[in-house]
Design an enzyme around this catalytic site. Structure first.
Site, PDB file in Angstrom:
ATOM      1  N   GLU A 257       0.744  -1.006  -0.021  1.00 28.70           N
ATOM      2  CA  GLU A 257       0.039   0.165  -0.041  1.00 28.70           C
ATOM      3  C   GLU A 257       0.826   1.340  -0.041  1.00 28.70           C
ATOM      4  O   GLU A 257       1.559   1.595   0.731  1.00 28.70           O
ATOM      5  CB  GLU A 257      -0.952   0.107   1.419  1.00 28.70           C
ATOM      6  CG  GLU A 257      -1.645   1.162   1.205  1.00 28.70           C
ATOM      7  CD  GLU A 257      -2.089   2.041   2.410  1.00 28.70           C
ATOM      8  OE1 GLU A 257      -1.627   3.327   2.327  1.00 28.70           O
ATOM      9  OE2 GLU A 257      -2.212   1.157   3.400  1.00 28.70           O
ATOM     10  N   CYS A 296      -2.847   8.313   4.181  1.00 29.36           N
ATOM     11  CA  CYS A 296      -2.663   7.749   2.958  1.00 29.36           C
ATOM     12  C   CYS A 296      -3.860   7.608   2.076  1.00 29.36           C
ATOM     13  O   CYS A 296      -4.089   7.592   0.832  1.00 29.36           O
ATOM     14  CB  CYS A 296      -2.356   6.226   2.830  1.00 29.36           C
ATOM     15  SG  CYS A 296      -3.180   5.088   4.025  1.00 29.36           S
TER      16      CYS A 296
END
Length: 522
Positions: A257, A296
């Site tokens: 990720e 994020c």
């Protein structure tokens, strides 16, 4: 000298033999602790986890492993106050932001404890129905999922030292796979304290949970073919992981990720007085300021029809003016600090790059701080940029400033025979080359559904906000354990969470070809 936080490997606490790296209070500048992993026998620690922790976990059923997660939840709840204090000191977060990390982690653990109960007293899972392999139905094929006989190496980012640990560890432990966590150095204190509390409670079998605090040098060298790696962090580090011999040659499974330039999109024909525009403005400001934009999943690009550009700018800026920045210990402060001076420098550098191609609509960089010395504190106010030419200013789709920065941009509304479509907005959103999440704002269910499917191919999650769910939705940037977390392309191409889907990463799929009498015993 401040306290040294040891690593826990091979069933014992161990200190490195170097001077270590200091962890600081990002507001006051005080040294809090030191971490060092120099000289640790990583191969021994990994072997102990595989052989001792893995065997013990696999001997338990899913229901029994779920009960372990439930016991961890109870331990963490007992120490919540201490975790909040650590988060304030080491991450510089206000209480609201600490809750996202700490309580979000506890909720995720609890969710997987409940999900594990539904799997019952089994030690493996069936994958689909048996399939005939020929005319005679006696010989068939049944796919099964069994826990991998390796370790789960979880390499986490600095922004979520609590949630980042447990959202990975929960499905791994439930699957029967031991966990070795490597927290980001700058905020390792909270991860270390949580792991220490769980280990001291004696909940897990020896080797089921380990932690490495300090440099990650040599960490990937200890990996073997049946291990798995789950990484959250920069695209640059992700590229280094993907090319490491453990992954490139030994086929260690890896989940990434990485960077993500997420979007928020207001659909056409949403007049300024409509409820959709205020919903957009509120969510943009929340995502810019929670964790000081160090998420994020935070909104980086805000796409609105060109006819509503000025109205959207006014609505967002009005809310940003109310945001107070400074020492999170002060009750008047709404937004705390970035995690370090290095992170502050990185944010300023990225902001300057974007400002070269945009207009500054709200300048938070010059905002006065509350109860904090700007020469010491790693604080910067929220900054809204804007451009009416997102096609020509490519950097707004390329640079992710990992802080309280977002860019407002206008898109062209395309007039059809009977409608106005947002095709240009979809094109702009896809210029992020794959993102974790996009959020949609509007009041027409049909248009929102169509838009969601348009963006689904390039986003791991599409969060749709309409007036009827204004008080119900979980938030653009909140990652819920029931939903997928990850995204294609630039976002890393990985998948985490998504309910029981998370367990797939920690299992190996195999086809058992046998008589139906054998398969019935499965």
């Amino acid at each position: 000298m401040s306290e040294s936080l040891p690593s826990y490997l091979a069933g014992r606490w161990q200190h490195g033999n170097g001077k270590g790296t200091a962890l600081f209070d990002p507001v006051l500048g005080d040294e809090l602790a030191r971490v060092d992993a120099t000289g640790l026998d990583l191969a021994e620690g990994f072997a102990f986890a595989r052989e001792q922790g893995g065997a013990a976990l696999r001997a338990l059923t899913y229901r029994e492993r779920a009960s372990l997660l439930g016991a961890i939840v109870q331990v963490l709840q007992q120490h919540r106050d201490a975790y909040y204090e650590i988060a304030t000191a080491n991450s510089g977060t206000v209480k609201r932001d600490s809750a996202v990390d700490i309580d979000g982690a506890i909720f995720t653990l609890g969710s997987y404890a409940k999900l594990g109960e539904t799997l019952g007293d089994r030690r493996y899972l069936l994958d689909g129905e048996a399939a005939r392999l020929g005319k005679d139905p006696l010989f068939q094929s049944q796919h099964v999922l069994v826990p991998t006989r390796g370790v789960a190496l979880c390499i986490n980012a600095f922004n979520f030292p609590s949630w980042g640990l447990w959202e990975k560890a929960a499905p791994a432990l439930l699957s029967g796979v031991p966990v070795i966590v490597k927290p980001a150095t700058s905020t390792a204190w909270l991860t270390h304290r949580m792991v220490r509390d769980v280990l001291e409670a004696g909940i897990l079998p020896p080797g089921a949970l380990s932690i490495v605090c300090g440099s990650a040098d040599g960490l990937l060298d200890a990996l073997e073919p049946f291990d798995v790696v789950s990484f959250t962090g920069s695209a640059q580090t992700a590229a280094q992981i993907r090319t490491h011999p453990a992954i490139a040659q030994r086929s260690v499974r890896v989940n990434i990720e990485a960077d993500s330039v997420n979007s928020a999109l207001l659909l056409p024909r949403e007049a300024g007085g409509n409820d959709a525009l205020p919903l957009l403005a509120s969510e943009v400001v929340r995502e810019m300021t929670v964790k000081s934009g160090q998420k994020c999943t935070a909104i980086r690009r805000v796409l609105v029809p060109e006819s509503l550009y000025d109205a959207a700018a006014e609505a967002i800026v009005a809310k940003l003016r109310e945001v107070t920045v400074g020492n999170p210990r002060n009750p008047d402060v709404r937004m705390g600090a970035l995690v370090s001076r290095a992170q502050l420098a990185t944010v300023r550098e990225g902001l300057a790059q974007l400002q070269a191609q945009t207009q500054t609509l709200h300048d938070g960089a010059s905002q006065a701080l509350i109860d904090a010395d700007p020469a010491v504190a790693c604080c910067i106010g929220p900054t809204l940029l804007g451009t009416r030419d997102p096609d020509g200013n490519a950097l707004v789709h390329q640079i992710e400033v990992f802080g309280p920065v977002a860019t407002l941009m206008s898109y062209r509304e395309r007039q059809g025979e009977d409608s106005i479509d947002a095709g240009h907005a979809f094109e702009l959103a896809r210029r992020g080359e794959g993102s974790l999440v996009a959020s949609l704002y509007g009041s027409d269910p049909a248009a929102l559904a169509t838009a969601a499917l348009q963006l689904a191919d390039s986003h791991g999650r599409v969060h749709v906000i309409s007036p009827d769910v204004a008080q119900l939705h979980t938030g653009h940037g909140n990652v819920m354990p029931q939903s997928l977390h990850g995204g294609p392309g630039r976002a890393g191409g990985g998948e985490e969470l998504g309910g029981l889907r998370a367990l797939n990463f920690y299992h190996r799929r195999s086809a058992v070809q046998a008589s139906t009498a054998v398969l019935d015993r499965l």
